[in-house]
Write an enzyme that holds these catalytic residues in place. Sequence first.
Site, short mmCIF file in Angstrom:
data_model
loop_
_atom_site.label_atom_id
_atom_site.label_comp_id
_atom_site.label_asym_id
_atom_site.label_seq_id
_atom_site.Cartn_x
_atom_site.Cartn_y
_atom_site.Cartn_z
N GLU A 126 10.41 -1.60 -10.14
CA GLU A 126 9.92 -0.25 -9.79
C GLU A 126 10.10 -0.10 -8.29
O GLU A 126 9.37 -0.72 -7.51
CB GLU A 126 8.44 -0.11 -10.17
CG GLU A 126 8.14 -0.24 -11.66
CD GLU A 126 8.63 0.94 -12.48
OE1 GLU A 126 9.06 1.95 -11.89
OE2 GLU A 126 8.61 0.84 -13.71
N GLU A 146 13.87 6.82 2.53
CA GLU A 146 12.45 6.91 2.19
C GLU A 146 11.61 6.64 3.45
O GLU A 146 11.69 5.55 4.03
CB GLU A 146 12.12 5.85 1.13
CG GLU A 146 10.70 5.97 0.60
CD GLU A 146 10.35 4.89 -0.42
OE1 GLU A 146 10.77 3.73 -0.25
OE2 GLU A 146 9.64 5.22 -1.39
N LYS A 192 1.12 -12.05 -7.13
CA LYS A 192 1.35 -12.23 -5.69
C LYS A 192 1.15 -10.84 -5.08
O LYS A 192 2.04 -10.00 -5.08
CB LYS A 192 2.78 -12.73 -5.44
CG LYS A 192 2.96 -13.53 -4.17
CD LYS A 192 2.55 -12.83 -2.89
CE LYS A 192 3.62 -11.90 -2.37
NZ LYS A 192 3.16 -11.04 -1.25
N CYS A 204 5.17 6.38 -3.98
CA CYS A 204 6.57 6.22 -4.41
C CYS A 204 7.12 7.51 -5.00
O CYS A 204 8.29 7.82 -4.82
CB CYS A 204 6.68 5.08 -5.41
SG CYS A 204 5.63 5.27 -6.84
P1 NAD Z 1 7.96 -4.48 -0.15
O1 NAD Z 1 9.24 -4.51 -0.91
O2 NAD Z 1 8.01 -4.72 1.31
O3 NAD Z 1 6.93 -5.56 -0.72
C1 NAD Z 1 6.47 -5.54 -2.05
C2 NAD Z 1 6.04 -6.93 -2.45
O4 NAD Z 1 7.18 -7.79 -2.45
C3 NAD Z 1 5.03 -7.58 -1.50
O5 NAD Z 1 4.07 -8.28 -2.26
C4 NAD Z 1 5.89 -8.54 -0.70
O6 NAD Z 1 5.17 -9.65 -0.20
C5 NAD Z 1 6.88 -8.99 -1.75
N1 NAD Z 1 8.14 -9.54 -1.23
C6 NAD Z 1 8.79 -9.20 -0.10
N2 NAD Z 1 9.90 -9.94 0.03
C7 NAD Z 1 9.97 -10.76 -1.04
C8 NAD Z 1 10.88 -11.77 -1.46
N3 NAD Z 1 11.96 -12.07 -0.78
N4 NAD Z 1 10.63 -12.41 -2.63
C9 NAD Z 1 9.54 -12.10 -3.36
N5 NAD Z 1 8.64 -11.17 -3.00
C10 NAD Z 1 8.85 -10.50 -1.86
O7 NAD Z 1 7.30 -3.08 -0.50
P2 NAD Z 1 6.02 -2.44 0.17
O8 NAD Z 1 6.40 -2.02 1.55
O9 NAD Z 1 4.86 -3.30 -0.07
O10 NAD Z 1 5.80 -1.13 -0.74
C11 NAD Z 1 6.37 0.10 -0.50
C12 NAD Z 1 7.58 0.33 -1.39
O11 NAD Z 1 7.20 0.24 -2.75
C13 NAD Z 1 8.17 1.72 -1.24
O12 NAD Z 1 9.57 1.63 -1.21
C14 NAD Z 1 7.72 2.44 -2.50
O13 NAD Z 1 8.52 3.52 -2.92
C15 NAD Z 1 7.75 1.33 -3.49
N6 NAD Z 1 6.90 1.65 -4.64
C16 NAD Z 1 7.51 1.94 -5.83
C17 NAD Z 1 6.74 2.28 -6.94
C18 NAD Z 1 7.37 2.59 -8.27
O14 NAD Z 1 6.64 2.61 -9.25
N7 NAD Z 1 8.68 2.82 -8.34
C19 NAD Z 1 5.34 2.31 -6.82
C20 NAD Z 1 4.77 2.02 -5.59
C21 NAD Z 1 5.57 1.67 -4.50
#
Ligand code: NAD
Length: 484
Positions: free
Chosen positions: A246, A378, A171, A280
């Site tokens: 993550e 963040e 997804k 991240c």
């Molecule tokens: P997000 O949490 O908004 O979304 C990530 C994914 O989760 C998307 O595909 C979204 O559609 C899905 N999602 C959202 N709500 C959901 C739910 N209720 N149930 C299931 N899926 C759901 O994150 P983002 O804004 O896309 O990405 C940025 C974030 O990701 C930042 O906080 C960043 O630090 C983090 N990040 C972490 C790492 C790591 O390795 N630790 C790597 C990259 C990004």
Amino acid sequence: MKLYINGEFVDAEDKGTFDNISPFTNEKINSIASGQAADIDKAVQSAKKAFKGEWGNLKQAERLEYVYKIGDLIEQHTDEIALLESLDTGLPIAQTRKQVSRSANNFRFYADTVKSQMYGEVYQVDDEFINYTVHSAVGVAGLITPWNAPFMLETWKIAPALATGNTVILKPAEWSPLTANRMAEIIDQAGLPDGVFNIVHGFGETAGDALVKHPDVQLISFTGETTTGSTIMKNGADALKRFSMELGGKSPIIVFEDADLDRALDAATWGIFSFNGERCTANSRLYLHESIANEFIEKLKERVWNIKVGDPLEDDTQVGPLIKTEHYNNVKNYLKIAEEEGCEIISGDIPTELSRGNYVAPTILLNASNEMRVVQEEIFGPVIAVMTFKEEAEVIEKANDVRYGLAGYVWTNDIKRGHRVAHAIESGMLWVNSQNVRDLRTPFGGSKDSGIGREGGHYAFEFYTEQKIIHVAIGDHHIPQFGK
Ligand code: NAD
């Protein structure tokens, strides 16, 4: 653009779509099929069938052939995938090219690692028992990914999931769907059996949520925001999912007075402004020893004024537009908060011809301090908060005074201090005198609110495989004789 289910590109069952928007022009790029619970269920059924059927019955070497092939095909299409990725995300093309190369490597690396390191352990108990462990694939893996480095982060999950023998439903993030379908086309071309790999586009609250709650999905590997991670864990609790999380970060970079300041400056600048600051592991909190702070800040300002902000498709662009207007507004709001909290704000300029895009200029927040929101939260944009310190103990305390614990960076030429501080910083990953150079064999992941579990190397086997222990009696051990 369609969903990919059971080896076919299909519309959503209800024919729904959503618009995919360019970060550079804010115009529509294309329409994306918007998956719902019915589409997730269809994908899960096909993934289940493939797992129990053709894919599950392959020999390891046969399965890994496919994984190598996917890596080769990605490599052959690097430029084209990088172009799509930059169009979709606003990430500079010079950087997406490297991410795509790394993505091809992720497949080869995991095929190699499964071959060489996915073995069990043997426990001999005198002449009575030999006990041994075996790994087996778990089943259907649900992979939920963010938009900040979409293709690379997807491959970082797809590669180990497939190499260990699971089937997959991806997804992708709704803000960056383009390259995911290129992945599906490549997997199709590599000839994987139908149903082994599926993509359901859609929103987190609908498609993502249905995946998390589906009783036949055993694994959820999630990368995204910390708050989303905890929502997902709550929603998956009834179905007792296995989770890999993550999550977000607010990583410190500490520069001591004896550091190689030029290299530390290069690393600090790259670490926050690469990937448009949407990274991240970005070093978003800079702690400078007070004796070198002024000199370092002056040089950092020059870098910020000189960074090439531009069209993500131009080779020399260093910083492009943020992914989406909502996110741009969010980052801009943090700059307002920084001002209210008393920071001095230094930033570069955005050329006027870029005004349609979601551009935030590289920005330094001076006079920051630990209790500020801009230091605790963040921001996920090209914004670095700068603070000073006198003593080692003081900076360790400040560095640890956040909810996150993803990465940390220490710059010093005192070898003892380098190790000491690295040990003391609460984070899953620490670099000493280095920018964020990944070694794929090592554990990747965060502590505190930055994550649960580790990806990378053989650490991924813990998540993507079931480990079974088999006890074999080789002698006549004692068995109680009830009722004899
Ligand atoms: P997000 O949490 O908004 O979304 C990530 C994914 O989760 C998307 O595909 C979204 O559609 C899905 N999602 C959202 N709500 C959901 C739910 N209720 N149930 C299931 N899926 C759901 O994150 P983002 O804004 O896309 O990405 C940025 C974030 O990701 C930042 O906080 C960043 O630090 C983090 N990040 C972490 C790492 C790591 O390795 N630790 C790597 C990259 C990004």
